[in-house]
Design an enzyme around this catalytic site. Structure first.
Site, mmCIF file in Angstrom:
data_model
loop_
_atom_site.group_PDB
_atom_site.id
_atom_site.type_symbol
_atom_site.label_atom_id
_atom_site.label_comp_id
_atom_site.label_asym_id
_atom_site.label_seq_id
_atom_site.Cartn_x
_atom_site.Cartn_y
_atom_site.Cartn_z
ATOM 1 N N LYS A 22 72.042 6.436 88.662
ATOM 2 C CA LYS A 22 71.468 5.625 89.733
ATOM 3 C C LYS A 22 72.130 4.250 89.790
ATOM 4 O O LYS A 22 72.496 3.760 90.865
ATOM 5 C CB LYS A 22 69.962 5.454 89.510
ATOM 6 N N ASN A 23 72.273 3.605 88.624
ATOM 7 C CA ASN A 23 72.791 2.240 88.605
ATOM 8 C C ASN A 23 74.252 2.151 89.015
ATOM 9 O O ASN A 23 74.732 1.065 89.352
ATOM 10 C CB ASN A 23 72.597 1.626 87.219
ATOM 11 N N ARG A 96 65.783 -3.927 94.438
ATOM 12 C CA ARG A 96 66.554 -5.141 94.197
ATOM 13 C C ARG A 96 68.048 -4.972 94.482
ATOM 14 O O ARG A 96 68.706 -5.896 94.936
ATOM 15 C CB ARG A 96 66.380 -5.605 92.749
ATOM 16 N N CYS A 120 59.980 -9.174 90.040
ATOM 17 C CA CYS A 120 60.104 -7.911 89.310
ATOM 18 C C CYS A 120 59.071 -7.893 88.195
ATOM 19 O O CYS A 120 58.889 -8.893 87.506
ATOM 20 C CB CYS A 120 61.511 -7.770 88.728
ATOM 21 N N ARG A 125 64.476 -11.917 87.245
ATOM 22 C CA ARG A 125 65.871 -11.493 87.395
ATOM 23 C C ARG A 125 66.442 -12.266 88.574
ATOM 24 O O ARG A 125 66.673 -11.719 89.656
ATOM 25 C CB ARG A 125 65.943 -9.978 87.618
ATOM 26 N N PRO A 126 66.663 -13.574 88.392
ATOM 27 C CA PRO A 126 67.097 -14.418 89.507
ATOM 28 C C PRO A 126 68.489 -14.055 89.990
ATOM 29 O O PRO A 126 69.293 -13.470 89.257
ATOM 30 C CB PRO A 126 67.069 -15.829 88.909
ATOM 31 N N ASP A 128 70.592 -16.391 91.073
ATOM 32 C CA ASP A 128 71.382 -17.628 91.029
ATOM 33 C C ASP A 128 72.846 -17.363 90.691
ATOM 34 O O ASP A 128 73.754 -17.943 91.297
ATOM 35 C CB ASP A 128 70.816 -18.603 89.989
ATOM 36 N N ASP A 311 66.915 -0.349 78.909
ATOM 37 C CA ASP A 311 66.331 0.721 79.710
ATOM 38 C C ASP A 311 65.921 1.932 78.878
ATOM 39 O O ASP A 311 65.342 2.888 79.405
ATOM 40 C CB ASP A 311 67.315 1.167 80.804
ATOM 41 N N ILE A 333 66.343 -8.686 76.383
ATOM 42 C CA ILE A 333 66.896 -8.722 77.738
ATOM 43 C C ILE A 333 65.851 -9.167 78.757
ATOM 44 O O ILE A 333 66.078 -10.100 79.523
ATOM 45 C CB ILE A 333 67.468 -7.347 78.132
ATOM 46 N N ARG A 403 61.834 6.611 91.595
ATOM 47 C CA ARG A 403 62.932 5.681 91.843
ATOM 48 C C ARG A 403 64.146 6.001 90.975
ATOM 49 O O ARG A 403 65.277 5.652 91.351
ATOM 50 C CB ARG A 403 62.485 4.241 91.573
#
Length: 426
Positions: A22-23, A96, A120, A125-126, A128, A311, A333, A403
Site C-alpha cells: 500500500k505504502n 493522508r 492522525c 505527522r506534520p 512542515d 507499523d 516513531i 484501508r
C-alpha cells in the site's frame, strides 16, 4: 458499521499470497500526474486507501482503469491532461497520502491548491518538512483556510535539501517534485524504506535520473518530461509481517508467497529469538511454531528502516502477550501508538504503558471479548489476538483494516481460522 468475529483456538496451516505494498502503491499513483503517458501498475492492492486516492486523481483529470490479467490485479493511470489542480478537503481528509499530489501538480503545471490532510490518531505527522522541501525547490507557498496554495510559474529548480530528521513522506514528496525540476537536487538524510526505492526505480523507468537509490543521499538530475511505464508494486512487508506474526501466534505452518523475506529481516530476527521458526523460500517465507512450546519474551524498539518497523509494533506486542517472561516495547516513531494496549488488556493481556514504553508480562491465555480498533495496525493486532483467545472476539470499527489489508478474512480462513465479517447490525 462492519465488525469481525473470531473464534480462537484454530491452528493456521496453508498458504497466504502477499499483496502489493500500500505504502508504495499510493506514491506510485501520485507519480502518474507527472506524465501525459500511461503508467500501468501491476500487483496493485485493492484497498480503501487506493480507492480514495484513485477518486482524487480522477477529479484532477487522470483516467483510472482497473483490470485483472492472469490473476494479477493492475491499474492503468493516464493523465493526458490535468483538468484541475485543486484537491479539496473532502477528498484529501480521507487519507493522508493524498497530500502528495501537491508536488507532482507543481512539477507538471506550476501551480496547485491542496487541502492540508488534518490530524492522525497515532500522533502528529506534520507536513512542515514537505512544504519546506517544495519551497527550497522554488515554490511560493501560502497557507490559508486549511489549504496549501503553491505556485512555481517558472518551474521548479534543483536544490540541496537536508532533512532535520528522517521522514518517509517528505523524502517521497521531494523526490516526486524534484525529478522535473531544472538542475540538480540533492536530498540528504533521506529515508531508505523499500517503498522509497520502489518509487525511485519506477520514476527511473519513466525517464527520471536518480542516483543513490537505497541510500540516505539521493541525487536527482531534473528532466523536462517523463514517459509512461509498466511497473510491478513491491510486496507489502507490513502485510507479510502481520501474517507471519499471526502464524506464530496461532501455531502451525504458513507459507507466505509472492513475498520477499529480506524486507522484514528486523522482525524475523526477533521472532526467531522468541522461538518461532522462519525459513526463507524462493518466493517468500515459511513460518512454523509448535503451540505446545511457549514463546520467549523479547524486547523491541522501533526505528527507521532498516530497524524494526513501527507499523509492526502492535502485532509484535500481541505476540508477546503469550510469551514467557517480560518484554519491553519501546516506540520511538509515533507518540500515541500504544492505543491497542488497553484493548489487548480487555482480552486478558498484562500490559503497562508509561510514556513511550510498554511492559508486557506474558500470560497463559487470552479470553475473547468485544474490542475496538483505533487505527490500521492496531486493528490487525486485535484480529491476531482473537485467533488464540478462548471463545469469541468481536473487533469493531474494522474500516481501519480495509484501508491496509486486502481480503484479510479470506486469507486467514483459507488457513483454517474461524473468522467472519459481520455486516451492519448483524
Amino acid at each position: 458499521m462492519d465488525r469481525i468475529a473470531i473464534h480462537g483456538g484454530a491452528r493456521l496451516n496453508g498458504s497466504i499470497p502477499i499483496s502489493g505494498a500500500k505504502n508504495s502503491a499510493l506514491k506510485l499513483m501520485a507519480a502518474s500526474i507527472l506524465t501525459d503517458r500511461p503508467l500501468r501498475l501491476t500487483n496493485m492492492p485493492r484497498l480503501a486507501d487506493t480507492k480514495f486516492l484513485g477518486r482524487l486523481l480522477q477529479a484532477l483529470g487522470v483516467e483510472v482503469t482497473e483490470s485483472e490479467s492472469g490473476g494479477e490485479q493492475e491499474t492503468l493511470f493516464h493523465a493526458r491532461e490535468i483538468t484541475s489542480t485543486f484537491a479539496p478537503y473532502d477528498l484529501v481528509r480521507q487519507m493522508r497520502a493524498s497530500f502528495n499530489v501537491l508536488g507532482p501538480l507543481l512539477a507538471r503545471t506550476g501551480h496547485a491548491r491542496v487541502s492540508l490532510p488534518g490530524g492522525c490518531t497515532i500522533g502528529a505527522r506534520p507536513v512542515d518538512l514537505h512544504l519546506d522541501a517544495l519551497s527550497r525547490l522554488g515554490a511560493a507557498i501560502q497557507l490559508e483556510e486549511g489549504y496549501v496554495s503553491a505556485v512555481a510559474p517558472d518551474g521548479l529548480r534543483g536544490a540541496e535539501i537536508e532533512f532535520p530528521f528522517v521522514s518517509v513522506g517528505a523524502t517521497e514528496h521531494a523526490m516526486l517534485a524534484a525529478v522535473m525540476a531544472r538542475g540538480t537536487t540533492v536530498l540528504r538524510r533521506a529515508a531508505m524504506e523499500p517503498e522509497i526505492g520502489d518509487l525511485a526505480r519506477c520514476l527511473t523507468a519513466m525517464g527520471a535520473r536518480i542516483e543513490g537509490i537505497d541510500t540516505d543521499v539521493l541525487t536527482i538530475e531534473g528532466v523536462t518530461s517523463l514517459n509512461g511505464a509498466d511497473w510491478s508494486v513491491i510486496p507489502d512487508r507490513i502485510e507479510m509481517g502481520s501474517f507471519a506474526v499471526a502464524a506464530a501466534m496461532a501455531g502451525g505452518e504458513v507459507r507466505l508467497t509472492r513475498a520477499r523475506a529480506e524486507l522484514m529481516t528486523a522482525l524475523t530476527e526477533k521472532m526467531v529469538r522468541a522461538g518461532v521458526e522462519v525459513t526463507p523460500t524462493e518466493d517468500g517465507v515459511i513460518v512454523r511454531r509448535d503451540p505446545a512450546v511457549r514463546l520467549r519474551a523479547v524486547d523491541v524498539e522501533t526505528e527507521v528502516y532498516p530497524g524494526f518497523a513501527t507499523d509492526l509494533q502492535a502485532q509484535f506486542m500481541t505476540l508477546m502477550t503469550l510469551a514467557e517472561g517480560e518484554s519491553r516495547i519501546r516506540e520511538t516513531i509515533f507518540e500515541n501508538r500504544f492505543m491497542h494496549a488497553p484493548e489487548l488488556g480487555r482480552l486478558g493481556a498484562d500490559i503497562h504503558v508509561h510514556a513511550g514504553e510498554a511492559v508486557v508480562r506474558g500470560v497463559d491465555h487470552l479470553i475473547g471479548a468485544p474490542v475496538m480498533a483505533t487505527d490500521l495496525r492496531a486493528s490487525v493486532s486485535l484480529v491476531i489476538a482473537g485467533l488464540v483467545a478462548q471463545g469469541e472476539t468481536i473487533v469493531d470499527r474494522v474500516y481501519h483494516l480495509d484501508r491496509g489489508f486486502e481480503r484479510l478474512e479470506e486469507k486467514l480462513t483459507a488457513c483454517g481460522a474461524d473468522i467472519r465479517r459481520l455486516k451492519g447490525d448483524e
